[in-house]
Each structure stands twice: as structure tokens, then as C-alpha cells.
Design an enzyme around this catalytic site. Structure first.
Site, PDB file in Angstrom:
ATOM      1  N   PRO A 151       7.749  -1.987   1.712  1.00 43.45           N
ATOM      2  CG  PRO A 151       9.752  -1.074   1.021  1.00 43.45           C
ATOM      3  CD  PRO A 151       9.123  -2.348   1.423  1.00 43.45           C
ATOM      4  N   GLY A 152       6.128   1.071   0.483  1.00 45.68           N
ATOM      5  CA  GLY A 152       5.233   1.522  -0.562  1.00 45.68           C
ATOM      6  C   GLY A 152       5.844   2.428  -1.614  1.00 45.68           C
ATOM      7  N   GLY A 166       0.852  -1.177   0.000  1.00 44.22           N
ATOM      8  CA  GLY A 166       0.000   0.000   0.000  1.00 44.22           C
ATOM      9  C   GLY A 166       0.883   1.220   0.000  1.00 44.22           C
ATOM     10  N   GLY A 200      51.554   0.304 -21.922  1.00 43.81           N
ATOM     11  CA  GLY A 200      52.562  -0.500 -22.625  1.00 43.81           C
ATOM     12  C   GLY A 200      52.033  -1.818 -23.163  1.00 43.81           C
ATOM     13  CE  LYS A 201      45.893  -1.727 -23.396  1.00 45.24           C
ATOM     14  NZ  LYS A 201      46.168  -0.375 -22.888  1.00 45.24           N
ATOM     15  N   GLY A 253      48.320   3.715 -22.492  1.00 44.53           N
ATOM     16  CA  GLY A 253      49.690   4.126 -22.255  1.00 44.53           C
ATOM     17  C   GLY A 253      50.447   3.238 -21.298  1.00 44.53           C
ATOM     18  CB  SER A 295      39.206  -4.930 -21.793  1.00 50.36           C
ATOM     19  OG  SER A 295      40.536  -5.316 -21.549  1.00 50.36           O
ATOM     20  CG  ASP A 330     -11.629   5.248  11.400  1.00 44.57           C
ATOM     21  OD1 ASP A 330     -11.052   4.647  10.460  1.00 44.57           O
ATOM     22  OD2 ASP A 330     -11.029   5.953  12.240  1.00 44.57           O
TER      23      ASP A 330
END
Lengths: 646, 302
Positions: free
Chosen positions: A117-118, A36, A477-478, A475, A546, A173
Site C-alpha cells: 500500500p501507498g 506508489g 502486601g508485597k 497495597g 513492576s 495518456d
């Protein structure tokens, strides 16, 4: 307050006289969910249920009195909501932010209540609470009538497969117990809910605070002839008889106490079985018959849905955890592609193409979302175009697993049709999934056994295929190291290919940018290309920043075990910035390039790379890579390892 | 043959069995925290059923604070013998050396050092990656939101704001090296279910749960049993014999007895139904303030 306590004690005592009927022990527990809007009085309703059933003990009541003075919103009266709002922070904020489970027992039945929770931002908690509920109580404030939130809750409840709901028109009520107002709200809700397909909707006018129509029929609403809430909950029959559905049992654990016993332990998800019945392993199609149904209380002749048993079969059949045993007459679908609804539960958005882990029944497999068809607006049912899903969003998508999965549509089986998605890097549960249907039968796409195989192609090259995946900052070195390695391998007649930004970004992936979604797709395609190259028997060198762990893990999962060698070129970012061979850092720092790894996009370091480089010279680094290949048996020993001339 | 279980107990038992099997299938080094009480007795009994005809493939671990009732220790050793499982007992020797006791150090320091730290030491020492506990959600407010599989960081901390959602019975069991999982197979059981089940399955429990004449003194309104001569008595104070029993069991100086005539299971169940106090009322360590259990849990208490 003292009066309230006395009153509680006296009702308790009268209740105990009637408490000991055996009826409590004859019905299964009812698990229900309450939902609710924020101020509809949900926690008050649960507090009242517990209070009326005398489940608030004196010491808890004393704590409640203390808390009511401190945080209460109901003046001198007991604030029932405080009884059910558990964690400190929630109490201080006055909202429930998680699922709380409550337990109560009447003389006639036991109940487990999921209190959720609502707020819209807590859809995920509601979905969690609904996943194990048989029924939902939907609260409406009689003064406010149907709200957007009410509609959203009803939609989610229906989505999660709950078939029966109580429409609790609360605070009656405050509208003077007005029958016309009640009827107006019920009519509006019925009109709204018609397309949701509930099996039964029970409207009840009530006042949780004052107890009208909670445990006993209210004298203040003579016009209402229906049951009180408790009476309805005690009597409602929610047993969708799962025992009459087709037999399914996910194998949870293979039970092997000694060589002469091999049993398959699991809980029957649906259907029933008896000794001598035929069973089939859903994914492999292998068949046998049930020899024994073993339990600690002795062998059984039969078993039905919900029971946890151990089965032995008449034949030696290859079965492992994750297999689904089923009836041969009505088998689950088996496919590696299917359509499903996803409820996203994480702050990190869904990335189509990224590899997640899917857990369904007792099985975990890598999966990617191949296509997000649309996002569902849970307030209006409308289907919106979407590229991603964020926290609390619901979408409809296509998924592909790396190995075929046996499943049923969620609508016909909640155990074999449900799954969760787990982020492979953070291990967080990021989504709940409901399978709609398979997209193609895996049995139709059994790959052709090719005459010439990967191993054959590799053999004539005198090598074993591998993927050398160089990852690290720009950078670092890969590429320098990868080029040296390739030159060296070439010199020794090893067949290689080098994939890097230059030959991939300018061709195959030139349609992709550098946003997170594009980066994921970029790496996915490279992973697939690398896989094809290994099929050709090559040693594939991939040199890409990556940055995301999950994407590298996906690339890894595409090739055979042991073929993927992740090489982390761990050069500190300060050094990379100082080198800046292409002047890119300078531009990124100046804000001229967006989404630059290390500057405004994170780099997730590998947790368990096969090799870490970065401290040594490029030649030393390349020598380490070569040594790794020799050690792994991918290539033969190389003569003169220190001779770097080609 | 025994009478078949009533449907709601059958459901609860099947669910607990499922949870235990899931742990054994997905973790490398599980352990069952065995605290000797009624919940541990039920958990141990269900473990026998879950893996039958195999024995449960994990050891039992008791973190002994050195202040348990003597009858508990006797019962513990007999229980381990009866089921034929390995029992590991860990005592925080550092705490012993420092002379930590509920009297000298106060209940909260004693609990922190001998229970919480002791537990962490034991989990680290044996490198357990999953630990079963007998806690139930109906025991205390902050437990109501506890997961069945509750993730703990490498330092054993619990982060109540960052719990994994738990859907259907699909438990996410993934952890990183050094992290661990606390698993509560009895999450959905109530105190009444536990006693109903003990009665139906004829499970042995520590005799302290049954009323008997025992020597007690009155401490801050709680009846404390004088279980050995380490209990300091005020000048002139003498323990008196009263017919009492215990609703929960822990360290004897911290566990209040209740006056009772209930000498068998059905009398206990009848008495409990008529009770106006929750079972944790007898636990002195919970009373400091309402949030105190949550604080302890964040620090690694079970």
C-alpha cells in the site's frame, strides 16, 4: 465485457504457441515490489500485467466482472485493481492494507510481485514487501509528478537495500503522451534520488489501464525508444552475485540421525564452499574443515549461496543452532553492542531500556535499545531528536544484547545484517532492524576471570544467591511479606538485602518519574543492582509494583537460570483500594496522581510466576516463600518453622 | 544422476527446505497435514530432502472426511509406507454419528464439520503446535496475503487484520501455550511450478490426475465421478464413461472432473498452460461467493 473475454481468449491462444520455450526455465525468478501513492494505479498495473500474460482464468474473470459491477470504479470496464485487492474489508474500503503476493510467468521468466500500500501509515507493509525484493517499481502519476509519498517510497526502497528501480510514469495518456512532461518528471526524480545511491534507475512512460508500453512498445509514444515494462523485467539482471561474497551459513538445525553422523543444516547466505575448505564458528572462533556437503541427491563437491545443505566437519566442534559458520579469512563482527536502523512496526511505542527479543539469522537473544540517536524523517531525510519510535517511524539507535552476536553490516549481507524485534509479552513482531556496525568488539571486553567468584562469596555465607522478586499492585502486601521474610532469614543467619521504593526511589532512581519510559528504566536499574547483589552471594528481596511483564523478564534474564523467583502477590484491586495504606488510590481516583497502576496504567500479571500469594495471611505467605527457598536449596532447613519470634 | 533443477525451482526448493527446518528447530510438536494431492506430494518429497539423512522428525496427519476417492486412500497408505513416516488418520466421529455427508448435509456443512472441525479436533487431540499445509498463495485471492507462518489462536481462529509482518526469512515463531502456527512451505509456488517439479523430480502422484475412462454424472455443470455406491442417482440416471482427469483432489462428490486426453505429466503441463480456468474451479465449495475462502479460513479451514 463479452468482447473483452473473447479478446482475452484469442490472445491466450496466440501466446500458447510461443509459451513452451525453455527460456522460462533458465532464469532465476525475479522478485519485485510495486509502490506508489494511493491513486497512482498500482493495483491496476499489476492487474494489467496478469491480464496481458493471460493469467486471469475464465472463472477468475467471471468473479472479476461480478466484483467490478459491485465495487468497481471504472464504469462498465474491468477494474483490474479488484483482481489484486484480496481481503474483503480492503475491497470495501478501496485500499490495499497489506502485502499481497502475486505470481506470473512469461515465456522468458517467472515473477513474484509484492503489492504494497501507498499510505504513510503503511510504511511497515512496504518495508515487509521490500525485504524480499530484488527490484522496485515506483509509480508516478504523470499529471501529479513527484509527490512527498514518491520520495518517501524511494527512501524506504533505498534503505532496504534495493539497488535497481523502475520509475513508471503512469497515466501518460492523460497528459497526451507528452515527452516534455515525462522528461520533466524524470529529471526531478533523478535530482531527488542522487543521494540514495541506486545502481540503476529505468524510467518508462506507460498507461497501465490501456496497456501502453506494458507488454509491447506503445505506438502512441514514438519518442520513447526504451524497453516496455515486461521486456525490461524479463531481461534485468539483479543477481548481486552473493556467491562471490565471503562465506556465511547460519546453522539452522543440527542433524543427528544416529551417533555416527553429526551434520549442520542451513542455507548458504553468501559465498561458496567446497569440501576441504576451512570454516570457523563466528562467535567462538573455533575452526575446522568441511568433510562432506550432504544433500538427499548425493554428496556435493561444492555449494553456493542460496542452496540448502547439510555440512559435516572434520573435527568435533561445539556448534548449535544460531551459530554462523564463516570463512576464516573474512569473519563477521562479533559484539554485544551495535548500531542499527530500526523501522518500528507496532502500535506500542519503542521503549528504550525494555528487553525485547532479537531474531537474526537463526538466533534469538534478549536485547535492549540503549540509546535512540535520532528519528529519520523519511520525507526529508532530516534527523530529528526522539525519545521513542511509533508505528511506521524509522530511527537510528544503539542496541545491546545479553550475549555477543555475530553479524555483518546489512549493506554487505542481508541475511546476517538483518533482524526483527519481538515483544516478549505479546509475541508481536514490533520492528525490523538493519545493522550498521558494531560498537566495540566483544573480544576486547572479555570479562576478566575474577579470582573470587560468585559461588565463592556465597559459599562462606552457606547459601545460594537468589532474587525474590515480589510484584503486585500498590497495597497488595508485597512489602509486608518481604519484610517478614527478611526478618525470618536474618534470624537464621541468612545474608540478605531488601530493595524497595524507599531505598531505591529516594536515591539511585530519584531522577525518574512514573511515566512508562521511566518505569521501564527504574526496573532495569533495580535488575542490575539485584544482579550485583547476587554476585555478592546475597539473597535479594525486591519489592516493586513492576507492572510490565517485559521488564520483569529483563530482570530475570540478568541473573543465572533458576536464580530468579517471581512472586506474584495477587491481591484483588478492590481489596487494595479498600486497604489503601498510603491514601494513594484515593488520590489516583480523584485524578491527583497520574500513571497509577491499576487505575490509569495497566498491570500485566505474570504468566508463569514461581509463586502466587495473596489469599493467605502475611505470615503464611512469608512461610511459603521460605519453603520455596529451602525446596530450591538456596538455604538450609530452618528449625522451628512456626516460630516467628526473632 | 538426475538433471540439475532449473534455477527457479532450485530457489523454491531451497526456500521450502529452509521453512521446514525452521519449524522443526523452533516448535515442540510439529505435524505435516497430508491431503494426498499433488501439493502434499511435493511437500512430502521436500521434507525427505530437508532432513536427510534423518527422517523428517514429525508425523503425517490426514483428516479423512470419509468421502475421499478410494484411489486417494490407497495412494496415501502407500506413500506413508514408502517414506517410512508415521501416518495419523483422524475422522470426526461426531460428524459420522450425525450422518454428515455432502449429499445429506450440503457441501458447506460437510466441509465445516468433517474438514474444519475434524482438523481442529486432531490438532487439539495430539497437541500439535505447528502444522504444515500445502496451500499456495496463487490459489485464491485471500491466500495471496497469507503469511508463511500463520498464527492461530487457542481456538484455531485466524485474524487477517492482525497478522505479524513477515520480513526477509526471519519468521517469528513465538506462540503462547495453546496457540499454534500453520506453516505453508509452498507459499511461493505456482501450479505450474508444482507440475514442473513433479516432472523433474519424478514424484509419484495419485493416478486420478491423469486422464482415463471414468464413470461420471453431470451435477450443476460439474462432472462428478461415481466413486462408490453412496452416490445417489436420479431415477433413470446412469453414470457414463468419459475420459476425464482431476486438477485438484478432495471429496469425490465435491470435486469436478475435466474432460482431458492428458495421460502423462508433459501432457498435463501442456494442457494446463492452455487452460482458461483456475484449478480451484473444480472445487464446488469455493463458488458460493468470492469472499467465501476467507470466511472459511477465519474459522480454521486450511
Amino acid at each position: 465485457m463479452a468482447e473483452a473475454v473473447t479478446q482475452l481468449v484469442s490472445t491466450t491462444q496466440t501466446k500458447i504457441q510461443t509459451q513452451d520455450t525453455p527460456e522460462r526455465l533458465s532464469r532465476p525468478t525475479l522478485r519485485f515490489l510495486t509502490c506508489g501513492s494511493v491513486d497512482d494505479g498500482k493495483s491496476t498495473l499489476i492487474g494489467r500485467l496478469l491480464y496481458d500474460q493471460s493469467l486471469i482464468f475464465d472463472d477468475q474473470l467471471a468473479a472479476l466482472e461480478r466484483d467490478s459491477k459491485k465495487h468497481g470504479t471504472d464504469g462498465a470496464n474491468i477494474d483490474f485493481a479488484l483482481l489484486v485487492d484480496g481481503l474483503e474489508a480492503e475491497r470495501e474500503q478501496g485500499i490495499t492494507i497489506d502485502v499481497a503476493y502475486r505470481y506470473f510467468t512469461t515465456p522468458r521468466r517467472s515473477f513474484i510481485v509484492a503489492d504494497t500500500p501507498g499510505h504513510e501509515q503503511y510504511t511497515r507493509n512496504m518495508v515487509t514487501g521490500a525485504s524480499n525484493a530484488d527490484l522496485a517499481i515506483l509509480l508516478i502519476d504523470a499529471r501529479k509528478g513527484l509527490l512527498t509519498q514518491t520520495c518517501r517510497h524511494a527512501t524506504i526502497v533505498s534503505l532496504m537495500g534495493i539497488r535497481k528501480i523502475v520509475l513508471a510514469v503512469n497515466k501518460i495518456d492523460l497528459v497526451d503522451f507528452d515527452e516534455a512532461r515525462f522528461n520533466e518528471i524524470v529529471a526531478a526524480f533523478m535530482a531527488f534520488a542522487a543521494p540514495l545511491g541506486f545502481a540503476h534507475i529505468q524510467p518508462i512512460p506507460l498507461s497501465a489501464r490501456h496497456g501502453d508500453n506494458m507488454s509491447v512498445p506503445s505506438t502512441r509514444m514514438p519518442w520513447y525508444q526504451g524497453p516496455s515494462l515486461i521486456t525490461y523485467l524479463e531481461e534485468v539482471d539483479v543477481e548481486l552475485d552473493r556467491s562471490t561474497e565471503p562465506f556465511r551459513m547460519p546453522v539452522q538445525w543440527v542433524n543427528r540421525p544416529h551417533l555416527d553422523f553429526r551434520g549442520f543444516s542451513g542455507t548458504l547466505a553468501s559465498g561458496s564452499i567446497k569440501v576441504g575448505d576451512g570454516v570457523t564458528v563466528a562467535a567462538s572462533g573455533r575452526a575446522s574443515t568441511i568433510a562432506r556437503i550432504v544433500t538427499a541427491d548425493g554428496d556435493q563437491e561444492s555449494a553456493e549461496a542460496g542452496q540448502s545443505v547439510t555440512l559435516t566437519l572434520a573435527d568435533e566442534v561445539d556448534i548449535a543452532r544460531g551459530d554462523i559458520l564463516c570463512t576464516p579469512k573474512d569473519r563477521p563482527e562479533v559484539s554485544d553492542q551495535f548500531a542499527a536502523k530500526l523501522i518500528w512496526m507496532s502500535d506500542d511505542k519503542l521503549l528504550p531500556g525494555r528487553s525485547y527479543l532479537l531474531k537474526s539469522a537463526s538466533r534469538s537473544v534478549p536485547v535492549t535499545v540503549t540509546e535512540l540517536k535520532y528519528r529519520l524523517d523519511v520525507n526529508t531525510f532530516s534527523e530529528l531528536a526522539a525519545k521513542t519510535l511509533g508505528l511506521n517511524e524509522v530511527g537510528y539507535c544503539h542496541l545491546a544484547t545479553t550475549t555477543p552476536l555475530a553479524f555483518d553490516p546489512y549493506a554487505s549481507n542481508h541475511t546476517t545484517g538483518a533482524f526483527i524485534l519481538i515483544d516478549r509479552a505479546s509475541n508481536a513482531t514490533v520492528a525490523a532492524g538493519l545493522i550498521a556496525h558494531g560498537l566495540r568488539r566483544a573480544t576486547h571486553i572479555h570479562r576478566q576471570g575474577l579470582a573470587v567468584g560468585k559461588a565463592d562469596r556465597a559459599r562462606i555465607k552457606h547459601q545460594k544467591p537468589a532474587v525474590l522478586w515480589f510484584t503486585g499492585l500498590s497495597g497488595s502486601g508485597k512489602s509486608t511479606i518481604a519484610n517478614l521474610v527478611e526478618s525470618r532469614l536474618y534470624a537464621h543467619n541468612v545474608h540478605t538485602i531488601l530493595l524497595d521504593g524507599d531505598n531505591i526511589r529516594h536515591g539511585l532512581n530519584k531522577d525518574l518519574g512514573f511515566a512508562e519510559v521511566d518505569r521501564v528504566e527504574n526496573i532495569r536499574r533495580i535488575g542490575e543492582v539485584a544482579k550485583l547483589m547476587t554476585e555478592a552471594g546475597l539473597i535479594v528481596l525486591c519489592s516493586f509494583i513492576s507492572p510490565f511483564r517485559a521488564d520483569r523478564d529483563l530482570a530475570r534474564s540478568l541473573v543465572d537460570d533458576g536464580e530468579f523467583i517471581e512472586i506474584f502477590v495477587d491481591t484483588p484491586i478492590e481489596d487494595c483500594i479498600a486497604r489503601d495504606p498510603k491514601g494513594l488510590y484515593k488520590k489516583a481516583i480523584a485524578g491527583e496522581i497520574k500513571n497509577f497502576t491499576g487505575i490509569d496504567q495497566p498491570y500485566e500479571s505474570p504468566l508463569t510466576p514461581e509463586l502466587v500469594l495473596g489469599k493467605e495471611s502475611a505470615q503464611q505467605a512469608a512461610a511459603k516463600v521460605i519453603a520455596k527457598l529451602i525446596e530450591g536449596g538456596f538455604i538450609d532447613e530452618i528449625d522451628n518453622p512456626d516460630d516467628w519470634s526473632i | 544422476m538426475k538433471k540439475p533443477l532449473p534455477p527457479h525451482l532450485r530457489q523454491l526448493e531451497a526456500e521450502s527446505i529452509f521453512i521446514m527446518r525452521e519449524v522443526v528447530a523452533e516448535f515442540e510438536r510439529p505435524v505435516m497435514l497430508y491431503s494426498i494431492g499433488k501439493d502434499s506430494s511435493v511437500m512430502l518429497h521436500i521434507a525427505q530432502k530437508a532432513f536427510f539423512p534423518s527422517k523428517p522428525p514429525f508425523p503425517l496427519l490426514h483428516v479423512d472426511t470419509t468421502w475421499k476417492f478410494r484411489e486417494m486412500i490407497t495412494f496415501r497408505d502407500e506413500a506413508a509406507q514408502r517414506v517410512g513416516m508415521e501416518l495419523l488418520v483422524h475422522i470426526n466421529q461426531d460428524g459420522v454419528r450425525r450422518g454428515i455427508s455432502p449429499f445429506a448435509s450440503g457441501s458447506s456443512v460437510h466441509t465445516q464439520v468433517m474438514k474444519t472441525e475434524g482438523l481442529r479436533q486432531a490438532l487439539d487431540h495430539w497437541k500439535f503446535d505447528a502444522a504444515f499445509g500445502g496451500a499456495r498463495r496463487d490459489e485464491e485471492k485471500s491466500r495471496a496475503k497469507e503469511r508463511v507462518f500463520s498464527h492461530r489462536s487457542a481456538s484455531h481462529a485466524w485474524d487477517p487484520r492482525n497478522q505479524r509482518p513477515e520480513l526477509w526469512h526471519l519468521y517469528n515463531t513465538r506462540i503462547r501455550p495453546g496457540e499454534s502456527m500453520r506453516v505453508f512451505p509452498l507459499s511461493n509456488w505456482t501450479e505450474l511450478d508444482v507440475w514442473d517439479y513433479i516432472e523433474a523430480e519424478e514424484i509419484p502422484v495419485v493416478p486420478l490426475y491423469f486422464a482415463k475412462e471414468r464413470p461420471v454424472v453431470d451435477r450443476q455443470g460439474a462432472l462428478i465421478m461415481v466413486d462408490d455406491d453412496r452416490m445417489p442417482l436420479a431415477p433413470g440416471e446412469t453414470p457414463r464413461m468419459e475420459k476425464v482427469r482431476f486438477r485438484t483432489l478432495g471429496c469425490y462428490p465435491l470435486t469436478g472432473a475435466v474432460r482431458s486426453e492428458a495421460g502423462n505429466l508433459s501432457e498435463i503441463i501442456a494442457e494446463m498452460r492452455a487452460s482458461h480456468t483456475s484449478e480451484r474451479e473444480g472445487r464446488l465449495i469455493d463458488h458460493d461467493e468470492s469472499g467465501s475462502m476467507e470466511k472459511k479460513k477465519r474459522e480454521g479451514y486450511f
